[in-house]
Design a protein around this motif. Structure first.
Motif, PDB file in Angstrom:
ATOM      1  N   LEU A  12       0.825  -1.199   0.000  1.00 45.54           N
ATOM      2  CA  LEU A  12       0.000   0.000   0.000  1.00 45.54           C
ATOM      3  C   LEU A  12       0.859   1.250   0.000  1.00 45.54           C
ATOM      4  O   LEU A  12       0.379   2.343  -0.209  1.00 45.54           O
ATOM      5  CB  LEU A  12      -0.891   0.033   1.236  1.00 45.54           C
ATOM      6  N   PRO A  16       0.986   5.887   0.856  1.00 47.55           N
ATOM      7  CA  PRO A  16       0.454   5.554   2.178  1.00 47.55           C
ATOM      8  C   PRO A  16      -0.173   6.774   2.830  1.00 47.55           C
ATOM      9  O   PRO A  16       0.414   7.853   2.856  1.00 47.55           O
ATOM     10  CB  PRO A  16       1.700   5.109   2.946  1.00 47.55           C
ATOM     11  N   LYS A  17      -1.389   6.574   3.328  1.00 48.70           N
ATOM     12  CA  LYS A  17      -2.045   7.680   4.018  1.00 48.70           C
ATOM     13  C   LYS A  17      -1.738   7.597   5.495  1.00 48.70           C
ATOM     14  O   LYS A  17      -1.666   6.511   6.065  1.00 48.70           O
ATOM     15  CB  LYS A  17      -3.552   7.595   3.805  1.00 48.70           C
ATOM     16  N   THR A  19      -2.601   7.559   9.223  1.00 38.97           N
ATOM     17  CA  THR A  19      -3.828   7.238   9.949  1.00 38.97           C
ATOM     18  C   THR A  19      -3.861   7.856  11.335  1.00 38.97           C
ATOM     19  O   THR A  19      -4.927   8.181  11.838  1.00 38.97           O
ATOM     20  CB  THR A  19      -4.026   5.716  10.092  1.00 38.97           C
ATOM     21  N   ARG A  61       0.976   4.964   9.484  1.00 35.09           N
ATOM     22  CA  ARG A  61       0.206   5.046   8.248  1.00 35.09           C
ATOM     23  C   ARG A  61      -0.568   3.755   8.048  1.00 35.09           C
ATOM     24  O   ARG A  61      -0.388   2.787   8.792  1.00 35.09           O
ATOM     25  CB  ARG A  61       1.144   5.285   7.080  1.00 35.09           C
ATOM     26  N   GLU A  62      -1.405   3.752   7.042  1.00 32.20           N
ATOM     27  CA  GLU A  62      -2.201   2.558   6.782  1.00 32.20           C
ATOM     28  C   GLU A  62      -1.295   1.417   6.345  1.00 32.20           C
ATOM     29  O   GLU A  62      -0.245   1.631   5.739  1.00 32.20           O
ATOM     30  CB  GLU A  62      -3.251   2.850   5.721  1.00 32.20           C
ATOM     31  N   PRO A 175     -12.342  -2.015  11.649  1.00 33.38           N
ATOM     32  CA  PRO A 175     -11.933  -0.667  12.035  1.00 33.38           C
ATOM     33  C   PRO A 175     -10.652  -0.248  11.324  1.00 33.38           C
ATOM     34  O   PRO A 175      -9.822  -1.100  10.990  1.00 33.38           O
ATOM     35  CB  PRO A 175     -11.680  -0.788  13.543  1.00 33.38           C
ATOM     36  N   GLU A 176     -10.514   1.026  11.084  1.00 32.99           N
ATOM     37  CA  GLU A 176      -9.296   1.511  10.432  1.00 32.99           C
ATOM     38  C   GLU A 176      -8.126   1.480  11.384  1.00 32.99           C
ATOM     39  O   GLU A 176      -7.000   1.247  10.979  1.00 32.99           O
ATOM     40  CB  GLU A 176      -9.515   2.952   9.959  1.00 32.99           C
ATOM     41  N   LEU A 202      -6.850  -6.873   8.403  1.00 32.87           N
ATOM     42  CA  LEU A 202      -7.163  -5.464   8.659  1.00 32.87           C
ATOM     43  C   LEU A 202      -6.136  -4.543   8.012  1.00 32.87           C
ATOM     44  O   LEU A 202      -6.505  -3.579   7.332  1.00 32.87           O
ATOM     45  CB  LEU A 202      -7.160  -5.188  10.168  1.00 32.87           C
ATOM     46  N   ALA A 204      -4.135  -5.216   5.639  1.00 30.29           N
ATOM     47  CA  ALA A 204      -4.155  -5.348   4.181  1.00 30.29           C
ATOM     48  C   ALA A 204      -5.248  -4.472   3.587  1.00 30.29           C
ATOM     49  O   ALA A 204      -5.151  -4.025   2.455  1.00 30.29           O
ATOM     50  CB  ALA A 204      -4.375  -6.798   3.786  1.00 30.29           C
ATOM     51  N   ARG A 205      -6.309  -4.228   4.370  1.00 30.89           N
ATOM     52  CA  ARG A 205      -7.377  -3.343   3.901  1.00 30.89           C
ATOM     53  C   ARG A 205      -7.134  -1.924   4.385  1.00 30.89           C
ATOM     54  O   ARG A 205      -8.052  -1.227   4.771  1.00 30.89           O
ATOM     55  CB  ARG A 205      -8.728  -3.856   4.385  1.00 30.89           C
ATOM     56  N   ALA A 206      -5.885  -1.535   4.381  1.00 29.72           N
ATOM     57  CA  ALA A 206      -5.519  -0.149   4.683  1.00 29.72           C
ATOM     58  C   ALA A 206      -5.846   0.257   6.105  1.00 29.72           C
ATOM     59  O   ALA A 206      -6.241   1.383   6.367  1.00 29.72           O
ATOM     60  CB  ALA A 206      -6.197   0.818   3.704  1.00 29.72           C
ATOM     61  N   GLY A 207      -5.702  -0.647   7.042  1.00 23.93           N
ATOM     62  CA  GLY A 207      -5.900  -0.287   8.437  1.00 23.93           C
ATOM     63  C   GLY A 207      -4.562  -0.175   9.143  1.00 23.93           C
ATOM     64  O   GLY A 207      -3.508  -0.430   8.562  1.00 23.93           O
TER      65      GLY A 207
END
Lengths: 280, 320
Positions: A12, A16-17, A19, A61-62, A175-176, A202, A204-207
């Motif tokens: 990702l 990367p965002k 969080t 980050r995510e 949850p993120e 989690l 892997a789904r940007a958490g």
């Protein structure tokens, strides 16, 4: 399987965002310490408050699974509570991309209700529609793996069983930001595997997952990154394996009374993996 | 390298949470300028950040509260069912408790102390008083320990905390429905029989206003109890005081000569509610317009004050 999920989490990093970010988080606590800390040695024998966090600055980050290591009382749990907004910091700011879900070592949700009813109530509390909650129920029961006990009142559960159930409910909401405070330490081997998979799913789904444990091995196995807290200060921040190893050496030195070696370990850890963000 | 478009789209709940989260005040500005630029350099955009634990704006709060209606209902039902789960007679206590209460008060105040002399139907007076007083008294006593008793739910999940108060009031309604059934049967069956009349159709309207009143009390005392945890110790005393001051079991106005004291008692919302129930059910008449106005003002005022105070401290309830 788990390993490839971790890799997916890392991939990702295309963009990367962020969080969660904390700046200069300080926390003073009213404590009754039996053994002396630094403020104690300075002669403030009458003081009952002490610093728990001394200005922690961090960002995640995510796709990251961040482990927190440190001795008992180093401020790991307090940091998580502050990050989740359950405890107001004395000073400092915490901002996040979602409300973090903190899984602490606490009692049952609604003790009189059965595990199944608690699942129902918990999933609805998080905002699921009854339809979603109905479908989530099976997944939660499977992940918790409590068998027939799922229909018994939650007050009859052991702390390990309650933690498993609450973990399963929290994960169902996808949850993120999930924070786990030693809660899974009580689980057995089969649950360990399932929970690991769920957490990797989690991230892997940007958490982002935060995991507190003073068992360095858990951090090493599960996390992608590790933070080392000592006496409320961030000592090191780096790849989970290396930081966990250094911490293990440190904890071992303390345990056998080699305080000099322990001090050197702290310094070299900071040199090898300094905290990434500058604290002012 | 993966492009941003390959990032999995948020699904279901996460999408909902993102939307809810985005209504909070922007949080990136809370960071210092130097850290902000450092983070921007490393991670790019920061506009999605919000302060953790922050309270949603009022409108969003109601949206989220409405969103949790299934949770509110499930909580109310679950706790209503389990209230007497440890008792051998189980749900039968929902009927037995109020029957025993009414019988007890009738024996003490009606038979022994003879307080009903000169009243048309003292038995109905007591039964209506005791049965309709209980939901409000429970809203106050359980309201004061609401936050403490729900701590683990509050800490585990993010939801508008006011839903706990709504759940509480609904639960009390659910558990007093059997008692209300007993009440209607009793006042019809026990001489002098009160027969259903057209005025009885006011009953649900008064009940609705009483529920509003209860919610206001639950929110107000929920907040008070979170500020002063010791409050729950004083609650049994307070509810007894309220009981005597609301003419639940005997007409208190007979024992008060002082006009100011009488005025205070008669301004008490619960006194007004019980008075209205009795007018409707015993006298078969419509309650006075003044009573309606007073009750509506009380209900609306308490709800407003209670909700405002409760909502203002929303961020605090999860803390220890």
């Amino acid at each position: 399987m788990a390993a490839s999920d971790t890799a997916a989490g890392w991939r990702l990093s295309g963009e990367p965002k962020l969080t969660i970010a904390a700046e200069n988080v300080r926390l003073r606590y009213t404590v009754q310490r039996t053994s002396g800390g630094r403020w104690w040695r300075r002669g403030q024998a009458t003081a009952v408050t002490g610093p728990v966090l001394r200005g922690v600055t961090l960002a995640a980050r995510e796709g990251e699974m961040v482990g927190l290591v440190g001795l008992n009382g180093s401020g790991k749990s307090s940091l998580l509570r502050v990050l989740a907004g359950l405890q107001p910091a004395t000073s400092g700011t915490v901002v996040a991309s979602a409300q973090p879900q903190l899984l602490g070592v606490s009692a049952a949700l609604v003790p009189e209700l059965s595990g199944a009813e608690n699942i129902w109530l918990g999933t609805l509390a998080m905002g699921m529609t009854p339809d979603d909650a109905y479908f989530a129920k099976e997944r939660v029961e499977q992940l918790a793996g409590l068998g027939a006990s799922i229909n018994q009142p939650m007050k009859t559960y052991s702390s390990g069983m309650a933690a498993r159930l609450r973990f399963a409910i929290s994960v169902a909401a996808d949850p993120e930001i999930l924070m786990i405070d030693e809660a899974l330490a009580t689980g057995d081997a089969s649950f360990h595997e399932r929970s690991k998979e769920a957490m990797h799913g989690l991230i892997a789904r940007a958490g982002t997952v935060f995991l507190v444990s003073h068992a360095a091995q858990t951090i090493e196995e599960m996390c992608t990154r590790a933070l080392w807290l000592d006496a409320g200060t961030l000592i090191a921040d780096g790849p989970a394996g290396e930081v966990a190893n250094m911490y293990r050496y440190y904890a071992h030195s303390i345990a056998i009374g080699k305080n000099e070696a322990a001090k050197r370990a702290l310094v070299s850890a900071t040199e090898a993996h300094p905290p990434r963000l500058s604290t002012n | 390298m993966a492009s941003p478009s390959q990032r999995p789209e948020p699904r279901g709940l996460r999408k909902k949470w993102r939307r809810a989260w985005s209504t909070r005040d922007a949080g990136a500005d809370l960071l210092s300028a130097s850290l902000r630029s450092e983070l921007q350099e490393q991670y790019g955009d920061l506009s999605h950040l919000r302060r953790v634990g922050s309270r949603p704006p009022l409108r969003e709060y109601f949206t989220e509260l409405f969103d949790r209606r299934h949770f509110i209902w499930a909580g109310a039902r679950g706790e209503a069912v389990t209230r007497y789960a440890n008792e051998r007679l189980g749900v039968a206590w929902y009927v037995l408790r109020p029957v025993l209460d009414a019988a007890f008060y009738w024996v003490i105040f009606g038979v022994v102390l003879q307080m009903g002399l000169g009243m048309d139907n003292f038995v109905a007076f007591i039964i209506i008083g005791v049965f309709m007083f209980q939901p409000t008294s429970r809203a106050i006593t359980s309201g004061s320990s609401l936050i403490r008793n729900s701590k683990s739910m509050i800490r585990a999940f993010a939801f508008p905390r006011a839903s706990l108060a709504v759940s509480l009031v609904l639960r009390d309604l659910l558990s007093s429905i059997p008692a209300m059934g007993v009440m209607f049967i009793a006042i019809v069956a026990i001489p002098p029989h009160e027969m259903p009349s057209a005025a009885w159709s006011f009953f649900p309207i008064i009940l609705l206003l009483q529920l509003m009143l209860n919610l206001g009390f639950a929110l107000l005392f929920g907040w008070l109890g979170s500020v002063m945890p010791d409050l729950s110790q004083a609650m049994s005393f307070a509810s007894r005081l309220l009981m005597y001051a609301s003419a639940v079991i005997f007409p208190i106005e007979r024992f008060i000569d002082h006009p100011v004291a009488l005025g205070i008692v008669q301004a008490n919302p619960l006194y007004v509610v019980l008075e209205m129930y009795r007018t409707v059910l015993i006298d078969g008449a419509a309650p006075a317009a003044g009573d309606w106005l007073e009750l509506i003002l009380w209900a609306a005022g308490l709800l407003l004050v209670g909700f405002t105070l409760f909502w203002r401290d929303e961020e605090r309830y999860g803390r220890e």
